[in-house]
Design an enzyme around this catalytic site. Structure first.
Site, PDB file in Angstrom:
ATOM      1  N   ARG A   1       8.603  40.493   8.825  1.00  0.00           N
ATOM      2  CA  ARG A   1       8.826  41.526   9.834  1.00  0.00           C
ATOM      3  C   ARG A   1       8.826  42.895   9.151  1.00  0.00           C
ATOM      4  O   ARG A   1       9.433  43.034   8.079  1.00  0.00           O
ATOM      5  CB  ARG A   1      10.170  41.293  10.530  1.00  0.00           C
ATOM      6  CG  ARG A   1      10.213  40.101  11.469  1.00  0.00           C
ATOM      7  CD  ARG A   1      11.654  39.746  11.788  1.00  0.00           C
ATOM      8  NE  ARG A   1      11.809  38.713  12.799  1.00  0.00           N
ATOM      9  CZ  ARG A   1      11.707  37.399  12.578  1.00  0.00           C
ATOM     10  NH1 ARG A   1      11.423  36.956  11.359  1.00  0.00           N
ATOM     11  NH2 ARG A   1      11.872  36.542  13.560  1.00  0.00           N
TER      12      ARG A   1
ATOM     13  N   HIS B   1      13.843  44.399   9.828  1.00  0.00           N
ATOM     14  CA  HIS B   1      14.652  43.196  10.086  1.00  0.00           C
ATOM     15  C   HIS B   1      14.031  41.957   9.448  1.00  0.00           C
ATOM     16  O   HIS B   1      14.080  40.860  10.012  1.00  0.00           O
ATOM     17  CB  HIS B   1      14.835  42.963  11.591  1.00  0.00           C
ATOM     18  CG  HIS B   1      15.595  44.052  12.281  1.00  0.00           C
ATOM     19  ND1 HIS B   1      16.948  44.001  12.522  1.00  0.00           N
ATOM     20  CD2 HIS B   1      15.184  45.235  12.797  1.00  0.00           C
ATOM     21  CE1 HIS B   1      17.339  45.100  13.146  1.00  0.00           C
ATOM     22  NE2 HIS B   1      16.288  45.871  13.325  1.00  0.00           N
TER      23      HIS B   1
ATOM     24  N   ARG C   1      19.450  35.669  16.289  1.00  0.00           N
ATOM     25  CA  ARG C   1      19.074  35.973  14.895  1.00  0.00           C
ATOM     26  C   ARG C   1      19.770  37.264  14.465  1.00  0.00           C
ATOM     27  O   ARG C   1      19.651  38.296  15.127  1.00  0.00           O
ATOM     28  CB  ARG C   1      17.554  36.118  14.755  1.00  0.00           C
ATOM     29  CG  ARG C   1      17.081  36.329  13.318  1.00  0.00           C
ATOM     30  CD  ARG C   1      15.562  36.299  13.228  1.00  0.00           C
ATOM     31  NE  ARG C   1      15.066  36.535  11.877  1.00  0.00           N
ATOM     32  CZ  ARG C   1      14.856  37.740  11.345  1.00  0.00           C
ATOM     33  NH1 ARG C   1      15.088  38.828  12.051  1.00  0.00           N
ATOM     34  NH2 ARG C   1      14.399  37.859  10.115  1.00  0.00           N
TER      35      ARG C   1
ATOM     36  N   ASN D   1      21.756  45.639  18.120  1.00  0.00           N
ATOM     37  CA  ASN D   1      22.294  45.845  16.774  1.00  0.00           C
ATOM     38  C   ASN D   1      23.814  45.738  16.802  1.00  0.00           C
ATOM     39  O   ASN D   1      24.418  45.646  17.874  1.00  0.00           O
ATOM     40  CB  ASN D   1      21.915  47.239  16.263  1.00  0.00           C
ATOM     41  CG  ASN D   1      20.470  47.310  15.757  1.00  0.00           C
ATOM     42  OD1 ASN D   1      19.865  46.300  15.415  1.00  0.00           O
ATOM     43  ND2 ASN D   1      19.931  48.514  15.723  1.00  0.00           N
TER      44      ASN D   1
ATOM     45  N   PHE E   1       9.789  56.268  15.274  1.00  0.00           N
ATOM     46  CA  PHE E   1      10.254  55.063  14.560  1.00  0.00           C
ATOM     47  C   PHE E   1       9.508  54.820  13.243  1.00  0.00           C
ATOM     48  O   PHE E   1      10.148  54.570  12.215  1.00  0.00           O
ATOM     49  CB  PHE E   1      10.158  53.845  15.480  1.00  0.00           C
ATOM     50  CG  PHE E   1      10.846  52.623  14.945  1.00  0.00           C
ATOM     51  CD1 PHE E   1      12.228  52.576  14.831  1.00  0.00           C
ATOM     52  CD2 PHE E   1      10.116  51.505  14.551  1.00  0.00           C
ATOM     53  CE1 PHE E   1      12.867  51.442  14.338  1.00  0.00           C
ATOM     54  CE2 PHE E   1      10.748  50.377  14.056  1.00  0.00           C
ATOM     55  CZ  PHE E   1      12.121  50.343  13.954  1.00  0.00           C
TER      56      PHE E   1
ATOM     57  N   ARG F   1       9.749  50.614  22.560  1.00  0.00           N
ATOM     58  CA  ARG F   1       9.990  49.288  21.982  1.00  0.00           C
ATOM     59  C   ARG F   1       9.235  48.224  22.774  1.00  0.00           C
ATOM     60  O   ARG F   1       8.725  47.265  22.208  1.00  0.00           O
ATOM     61  CB  ARG F   1      11.493  48.964  21.991  1.00  0.00           C
ATOM     62  CG  ARG F   1      12.313  49.789  21.033  1.00  0.00           C
ATOM     63  CD  ARG F   1      13.796  49.423  21.128  1.00  0.00           C
ATOM     64  NE  ARG F   1      14.103  48.156  20.482  1.00  0.00           N
ATOM     65  CZ  ARG F   1      15.255  47.512  20.612  1.00  0.00           C
ATOM     66  NH1 ARG F   1      16.205  47.993  21.386  1.00  0.00           N
ATOM     67  NH2 ARG F   1      15.464  46.368  19.985  1.00  0.00           N
TER      68      ARG F   1
ATOM     69  N   TYR G   1       7.167  45.441  20.280  1.00  0.00           N
ATOM     70  CA  TYR G   1       7.571  44.070  19.944  1.00  0.00           C
ATOM     71  C   TYR G   1       6.470  43.060  20.248  1.00  0.00           C
ATOM     72  O   TYR G   1       6.222  42.137  19.469  1.00  0.00           O
ATOM     73  CB  TYR G   1       8.882  43.701  20.648  1.00  0.00           C
ATOM     74  CG  TYR G   1      10.065  44.404  20.025  1.00  0.00           C
ATOM     75  CD1 TYR G   1      10.229  45.774  20.180  1.00  0.00           C
ATOM     76  CD2 TYR G   1      10.996  43.733  19.255  1.00  0.00           C
ATOM     77  CE1 TYR G   1      11.295  46.448  19.597  1.00  0.00           C
ATOM     78  CE2 TYR G   1      12.064  44.391  18.661  1.00  0.00           C
ATOM     79  CZ  TYR G   1      12.202  45.742  18.835  1.00  0.00           C
ATOM     80  OH  TYR G   1      13.244  46.404  18.251  1.00  0.00           O
TER      81      TYR G   1
ATOM     82  N   ARG H   1       2.242  39.222  13.342  1.00  0.00           N
ATOM     83  CA  ARG H   1       3.066  38.343  12.516  1.00  0.00           C
ATOM     84  C   ARG H   1       2.702  36.869  12.692  1.00  0.00           C
ATOM     85  O   ARG H   1       2.624  36.103  11.744  1.00  0.00           O
ATOM     86  CB  ARG H   1       4.529  38.537  12.930  1.00  0.00           C
ATOM     87  CG  ARG H   1       5.517  38.670  11.827  1.00  0.00           C
ATOM     88  CD  ARG H   1       6.828  39.226  12.326  1.00  0.00           C
ATOM     89  NE  ARG H   1       7.393  38.535  13.464  1.00  0.00           N
ATOM     90  CZ  ARG H   1       8.028  37.370  13.417  1.00  0.00           C
ATOM     91  NH1 ARG H   1       8.172  36.743  12.284  1.00  0.00           N
ATOM     92  NH2 ARG H   1       8.528  36.834  14.518  1.00  0.00           N
TER      93      ARG H   1
END
Ligand code: HDD
Length: 688
Positions: free
Chosen positions: A68, A71, A108, A144, A157, A354, A358, A365
């Site tokens: 990632r 994170h 997670r 968070n 970001f 966001r 994501y 990924r």
């Protein structure tokens, strides 16, 4: 013979009933020799013909997937959410309407900046992301352990993360923000000041994931069956209370056990001591939002709990470790846009950005839009649509129809469902522009509110953290710019940091976009110390024993700690343990250099005077005692340990945080005192 059953197949290390132990290739060919590559003659060249060796190496070469981008280091755990109070008046989401129903979850926890192999106790924000597998699809609350963020708009970001991560030329520092790039960016971004206060507090060095809060951060919407909407902020409140380590401990723990947090979680769940969090909601309407002095769409602001109380509606219980770290923890793909009917987004510009990022990152990924087919990501409710094909498609639909509208019979393909997801029909108008709303301009007021809500001990830790981080910046302009900002927050804090950095005078304050409000009330909910565990439940006592230690005291301590719901580990000079006063050998969980006091919440030292004289030149033994003292821990002891305590320089400084257990019955009083986490008064005392 009919058609193949396509649901069968795939690799499994464990054999199914009726299968044998035969090793095969990924293509199912039986393997006779897995140790030797095919060669031409026993000492001849290797042959490319060896399909078995080539397949094995090929697969190995492709084992890693991109970590990632933030994170990267995380730890996932299964659990369930149980609704305690239905809220149909606020939301039509099924998960909020059926009291007692247990919705499966996967949570997670993570650090943000470090890579996958970085230590757990880096000073960093912790991610707290939960996937709820609801009957209406997956809801991901990707939050968070801090309720505010560094920036207000998602477009910033990449810069924030570039600045926080290792510098691109030298590739360090790893997993820390104590460097010029980070503070350069931050000191040029006044919107980050509230977050700066949070990250310089002990919130960024939690004792364990089990002792920290979680926050959804953004303002979301709840929408009821009549289509009426309320704003909401989500909170996770740990049943165990809040607890952090202190910085010097963090430094040592990272060396001693870089897996401190994941080990803690694994051990607790393995022992059946399941951590729990209450889910709380802060609900408010447009009218409240209008009169609130800050913009509720600004993710750098909180709504104090004293202004809008947190209403508890359910409980998350984490009760199962993963079977396979890669399949579950690595492959889980959280997406903030995963919401269910009855929950909706707000116009928070950080949240909206966001929602793009994501989904996009999961493709990079996990390599395919079919990442939702991976079991950990797959919804546990029926999934029916006309999406098809792509890399690694595992669940392509059967049948002829793959489009809509279609006129095939009912049952041939899915249909739109009345009552399905509908966006809240908020009225939106205005010119297309790139601008930051004036209502986002207050950068210091809540930073100040956070600071004044801390106990003096916590304020000192913040000043120390700021001084430490800025001392690692080589550029004077970065240091001075930051201290200038601090003056808007609290002159005392600015002065303390300036002194720590050796400034001869305070730098100018930068011009504030908006004058800070200086009379916001203290919010006790913001302090860790004011919201501590209050008991020894879920915490760990380390008892350092050696030959001749009083067996009665050890067993009384164990009884008291375990009776309070805590765990006990026995530490001894040797792995084999030690023979106690009753002539019996007590086994050790850790050898002294593998079980330093920094890894325990509280410690006890129980040995004979002979042993104490024997180990009083042993560095790990001295550190055990000395660190426990320096970290303001509660310490239980028997008077026979004097030679060791003297060598550690603490004998003459023992305060009410030390418990003499000549009378073993005092064990319970000791464990009760440990409910206060630390004997904070000690922090100001100087030792030999
Ligand atoms: Fe993020 C991962 C939390 C802002 C882009 N983020 C990620 C994770 C958490 C958060 C907990 C780890 C999820 C997991 O365990 O797999 N992020 C936050 C919070 C934010 C936030 C609380 C502010 C309120 N994030 C944020 C912004 C962007 C991203 C503004 C981009 C514009 N975040 C990502 C990402 C990640 C991610 C690049 C990396 C891996 C992943 O998503 O799955 O897309």
């Amino acid at each position: 013979m009919g058609k193949l059953d396509l649901s069968k197949g795939g690799a499994n290390h464990q054999k199914a009933t009726g299968e044998d132990d035969r090793m095969t290739t990924a293509q199912g060919h039986p393997v006779a020799d897995d140790q030797n590559w095919l060669t031409a003659g026993p000492r001849g060249p290797q042959l490319l013909e060896d399909h078995i060796a080539r397949e094995k190496i090929f697969h190995f070469d492709h084992e890693r997937i991109p970590e990632r981008v933030v994170h990267a280091r995380g730890y996932g755990v299964h659990g369930h959410f149980e609704l305690k109070e239905a809220i149909p008046e606020l939301s039509r989401a099924a998960i909020f309407n059926e009291v007692g129903v247990k919705t499966p979850t996967f949570t997670r926890f993570s650090t943000v900046a470090g890579n996958k192999g970085s230590p757990d106790l880096a000073r960093d924000v912790r991610g707290f992301a939960t996937k709820f597998y609801t009957s209406e699809g997956n809801w991901d609350l990707v939050g968070n352990n801090i309720p505010v963020f560094f920036i207000q708009d998602a477009i910033k970001f990449p810069d924030l993360i570039h600045a926080a991560k290792p510098a691109p030329d030298r590739g360090f520092p790893q997993a820390q923000t104590a460097h010029d790039n980070f503070w350069d960016f931050i000191s040029l971004s006044p919107e980050a000041m509230n977050m700066v206060m949070w990250i310089m507090s002990d919130r960024t060095i939690p004792r364990s994931f089990r002792f920290m809060e979680g926050f959804g951060v953004h303002t979301f919407r709840l929408v009821n069956a009549e289509g009426k909407s309320h704003f909401v902020k989500f909170h996770w409140k740990p049943k165990l209370g809040l607890q952090s380590v202190i910085w010097n401990e963090a430094l040592k723990v990272n060396g001693m056990d870089p897996d401190f947090h994941r080990r803690d979680m694994w051990d607790a769940i393995d022992a059946g001591d399941y951590p729990q969090w209450d889910l709380g909601i802060q609900v408010f309407d447009e009218e409240f939002a209008e009169q609130f002095p800050f913009d509720v769409l600004d993710a750098t602001k909180i709504i104090p709990e004293e202004d809008v109380p947190v209403r508890i509606i359910g409980t998350l219980t984490l009760d199962a470790n993963v079977d396979n770290f890669f399949a579950e923890t690595e492959q889980v793909a959280f997406c903030t846009q995963n919401i269910v009917p009855g929950i909706d987004h707000s116009n928070d510009p950080l949240l909206q950005g966001r929602n793009f990022s994501y989904l996009d990152t999961q493709l990079k990924r996990l390599g395919s839009p079919n990442f939702t087919h991976i079991p950990i990501n797959a919804p546990k409710c029926p999934v029916r649509h006309y999406q098809q094909d792509g890399h690694m498609a595992m669940t392509n639909p059967k049948g002829r129809v793959n489009y809509e509208p279609n006129s095939w019979d009912q049952g041939e393909g899915p249909r739109e469902t009345p009552g399905g997801f509908e966006s809240y029909p908020e009225q939106v108008e205005g010119p297309k522009l790139r601008a930051r709303s004036e209502t986002f301009a207050d950068h210091y007021s809540q930073a100040r509110q956070f600071y004044i809500s801390q106990t003096p001990v916590e304020q000192t830790h913040m000043a120390n953290a700021l001084t430490f981080e800025l001392s690692k910046c080589q550029e004077m302009r970065v240091r001075t710019r930051m201290v200038g900002h601090l003056r808007h927050i609290d002159e005392g804090l600015a002065k303390e940091v300036a002194d720590g950095l050796g400034f001869t005078e305070l730098p100018e304050k930068p011009k504030a976009a908006k004058d800070p409000i200086t009379d916001l009330k203290e919010s006790p909910a913001l302090s860790i110390v004011k919201n501590g565990p209050g008991s020894f439940k879920g915490r760990k006592l380390g008892i350092y024993i050696a030959e001749g230690g009083d067996a009665k005291v050890v067993s009384a301590l164990k009884k008291a700690a375990e009776g309070a719901g805590g765990m006990v580990e026995i530490v001894a000079p040797h792995v084999g343990g030690a023979k106690l006063s009753d002539g019996k050998v007590m086994e050790a969980d850790e050898k002294i250099d593998g079980g330093p006091s920094v890894t325990y919440d509280a410690v006890a030292v129980v040995m004979s005077e002979d042993s104490a004289s024997r180990y009083n030149a042993d560095k790990p033994s001295i550190d055990f005692v000395n660190d426990a003292f320096a970290h303001a821990k509660f310490v239980a002891y028997v008077p026979a340990v004097k030679p060791l305590f003297e060598a550690a320089g603490v004998w003459n400084y023992m305060d009410e945080g030390f418990f003499d257990l000549s009378d073993a019955d005092r064990s319970e009083a000791f464990i009760e005192a440990c409910g206060n986490v630390r004997f904070w008064d000690r922090e100001s005392v100087k030792q030999d």
